[in-house]
Design an enzyme around this catalytic site. Structure first.
Site, PDB file in Angstrom:
ATOM      1  N   SER A 149     -10.903  16.939 -29.471  1.00 26.70           N
ATOM      2  CA  SER A 149     -12.041  15.941 -28.765  1.00 26.70           C
ATOM      3  C   SER A 149     -13.237  15.392 -29.908  1.00 26.70           C
ATOM      4  O   SER A 149     -13.438  15.651 -30.583  1.00 26.70           O
ATOM      5  CB  SER A 149     -11.651  15.333 -27.764  1.00 26.70           C
ATOM      6  N   ASP A 319      -1.171  11.410 -26.172  1.00 30.52           N
ATOM      7  CA  ASP A 319      -3.153  10.897 -25.943  1.00 30.52           C
ATOM      8  C   ASP A 319      -2.878   9.573 -26.375  1.00 30.52           C
ATOM      9  O   ASP A 319      -2.986   9.653 -27.479  1.00 30.52           O
ATOM     10  CB  ASP A 319      -2.798  11.758 -27.312  1.00 30.52           C
ATOM     11  N   HIS A 352      -4.028  13.433 -23.345  1.00 28.76           N
ATOM     12  CA  HIS A 352      -5.465  13.943 -24.191  1.00 28.76           C
ATOM     13  C   HIS A 352      -5.198  15.419 -23.810  1.00 28.76           C
ATOM     14  O   HIS A 352      -5.853  16.327 -24.675  1.00 28.76           O
ATOM     15  CB  HIS A 352      -5.967  13.307 -23.883  1.00 28.76           C
TER      16      HIS A 352
END
Lengths: 378, 378
Positions: A149, A319, A352
């Site tokens: 991320s 995601d 995610h």
């Protein structure tokens, strides 16, 4: 070798740090935790970059809090990133709220917390501050910089800013910039915090309050974007929040009615207990601002031309915060420059959040990558 | 015939309305606007059901506000739903804030606004209240009940509750129930409103304030779910909010930096100017609760068995709030019952909002459907 060999540091840097905004920090400290052992040639160091709400406590059990490190399933003896072979460094980002200098810290010039006067930091500033950390350990070149991320953005930024100091960039569930939708979610979270009357324009410490309402809403919004639609359907569906024996009829109120509401409220409360609101603003803004292509007329390939590292890029099918096509943009830009890159798109249901979870195929790839790297270690 | 032939009504109903929650409204009024002319046999009436923030003002220009009706591109002389042939009824939902009885109305028993004491209403309650409206006009059977999003749920509920009073159900960009993710977004919006100190547990009228902060955040969250990711990228991308001559560098602040932030803040402010917070809570809860399959062990086909209407179901490819697979669930359940159903999945870039926009293929289908229906009108 056995055990994690955890070491903790608070490292003070007294050389001023010039930030991308034009502001300057006269001094700062970084909170660090290391695992494993640095080899004689200092070639086996791996830097872990964290995402929004994580910290330097990456692996193992914290004896004080009793909490397990946020990437403990990935890092440790015999784990995909094996601390029997690598020296792993976790560092809390500058501006965060887990020990490194940030808005909660006392400004030595005023003797009160920085609060809203803490300067905006960028992903590039973090990399700069971490380069000094490498110097501190005498590490000329990291075997790898890895993150998921926002942490993946930092790994990419490392490759761009210090091409000669990173052998491998591992960029997981990430993107080379936020989309309009990503920025929109951040903006709403910030609006919720900044419009909380307890925010006091960022100087809530002096009022001995925290903008809990805003933090709660911010975290709830975040959580929706961390989970996939399918995952939420699977986990909660339309299940009602009931204890045994309760009727299955609706209660016709605005109290917690569905399991998913209960889950989000709990996550919001928990977050408001430990996270600093100014840090939330700072870190989301750093996310918004990250865009290495910006100074290259929007051309990411040109922005990555300077890189020398080899890269592993990983994305997860469900995601929707940083969808696989955002990872493919990075892969394409690396290939345009004939850089060495491995790409894996993992079929995983967890959205995610998958980058934090223990998925066999995902961990298998990271394990194989580090194992292959190990053979090249001098 | 020419012109819209707009007529406005405030219709008072003095027979008590028993609500699904068990509560009862002793009396209520509905704000109504009609277009076109009811034919002699009263067979050409079409009821328009609105979504979250719309009203009875469906078509034409409002002489007072100067605003155009929310579905004016769909409804009028020569338009897909042609008021030269159909008698179109727009009605403001019970509990809403545009003239029908709701939380802002004076409770005749207390002589102060209902506020938080206004009972929770459901989609089924709306249908019940609207059946009395049909009686008022002497309409035994609607030629069609049509709506998008929450309005589509109402159209479906009409078909279930009054099978003999609806010839056609037109269910657009809708679903037979909210998903966990949908509920989650609603819950966050409600949390933002209810945690606003100006909310005063729903009795903010007495304090002469409105929970603007909460309403702003609620609307911003909603807006993200109305637009597709691609649409936001196309409309805003990472464009900076700049006036001519401003530098293209970041400003390094939490003020409006990106166009998408500016857009969302504007939408939030505008919404807080005109929408009632208690109504927002009520209507989102009605959305959460809608689930006709609930009393049939989760089996939607069984829930729709009672229907007699023919149906047109329309979805839009980039709608991620009510994605096409949610419409296909309805189609499948209708087919399981051998009901007559037409399904169209429109390839449109504008996400959920597409149902309000003027798309040639979408409007073409609605036009053809009403045109074919017209031949069957007695």
């Amino acid at each position: 070798m056995t055990g994690l060999n955890t070491q903790s540091y608070s490292i003070q840097f007294n050389e001023p740090l010039a930030l991308k905004s034009g502001a300057q920090l006269a001094s700062y400290s970084l909170e660090v935790q290391t695992y494993g052992q640095l080899n004689a040639n200092k070639t086996n160091a791996v830097l872990i970059c964290h995402a929004l709400n994580a910290s330097h406590h990456v692996a193992g059990l914290d004896p004080v809090s009793g909490k397990v490190g946020w990437w403990d399933n990935m890092i440790g003896p015999g784990k995909p990133l094996d601390t029997d072979h690598y020296f792993v460094i976790g560092v809390n980002n500058l501006g965060s709220c887990f020990g490194s200098t940030g808005p909660m810290s006392i400004n030595p010039e005023t003797n009160v917390p920085y609060g809203s006067t803490f300067p905006l930091v960028t992903v590039e500033d973090w990399v700069l501050s971490q380069a000094r950390l490498a110097d501190y350990f005498g590490i000329q070149k990291f075997a790898a910089v890895i993150g998921g991320s926002l942490g993946g953005m930092q790994a990419l930024a490392w490759g761009i800013q210090f091409p000669e100091r990173v052998e491998h960039c591992l960029i997981i569930a990430s993107a080379a910039s936020l989309s309009a939708q990503n920025i929109a979610f951040n903006e709403i979270a910030r609006s919720a915090i900044m419009s909380d009357p307890d925010f006091h324009e960022g100087n809530y410490y002096a009022h001995q309050v925290t903008p809990r309402r805003g933090l709660r809403v911010a975290r709830m919004i975040g959580h929706i974007t961390y989970l996939s639609n399918d995952d939420m359907a699977e986990k909660f569906g339309r299940d009602l929040k009931r204890i045994k024996g309760d009727p299955q009829d609706y209660r016709f109120s605005f109290d917690t009615e569905f399991e998913v509401e209960s889950y989000l409220r709990y996550q919001g409360e928990k977050f408001a207990d430990y996270f600093d609101a100014n840090t939330y603003l700072l870190i989301t803004r750093a996310l918004d601002y990250f865009d290495p292509a910006k100074n290259h007329g929007g051309n990411l390939s040109n922005a990555l031309a300077v890189m020398q590292s080899k890269s592993l890029v990983i994305s997860f099918t469900t995601d929707w915060r940083f969808a696989p096509d955002r990872s493919r943009e990075i892969v394409k830009a690396l290939l345009d420059n004939k850089h060495s890159v491995t790409y894996a798109e993992i079929d995983a249901p967890h959205g995610h959040d998958a980058f934090l979870l223990d998925d066999e195929r995902y961990h298998g790839i990271v394990r194989a990558y580090f194992s292959k790297m190990q053979k090249d270690l001098a």
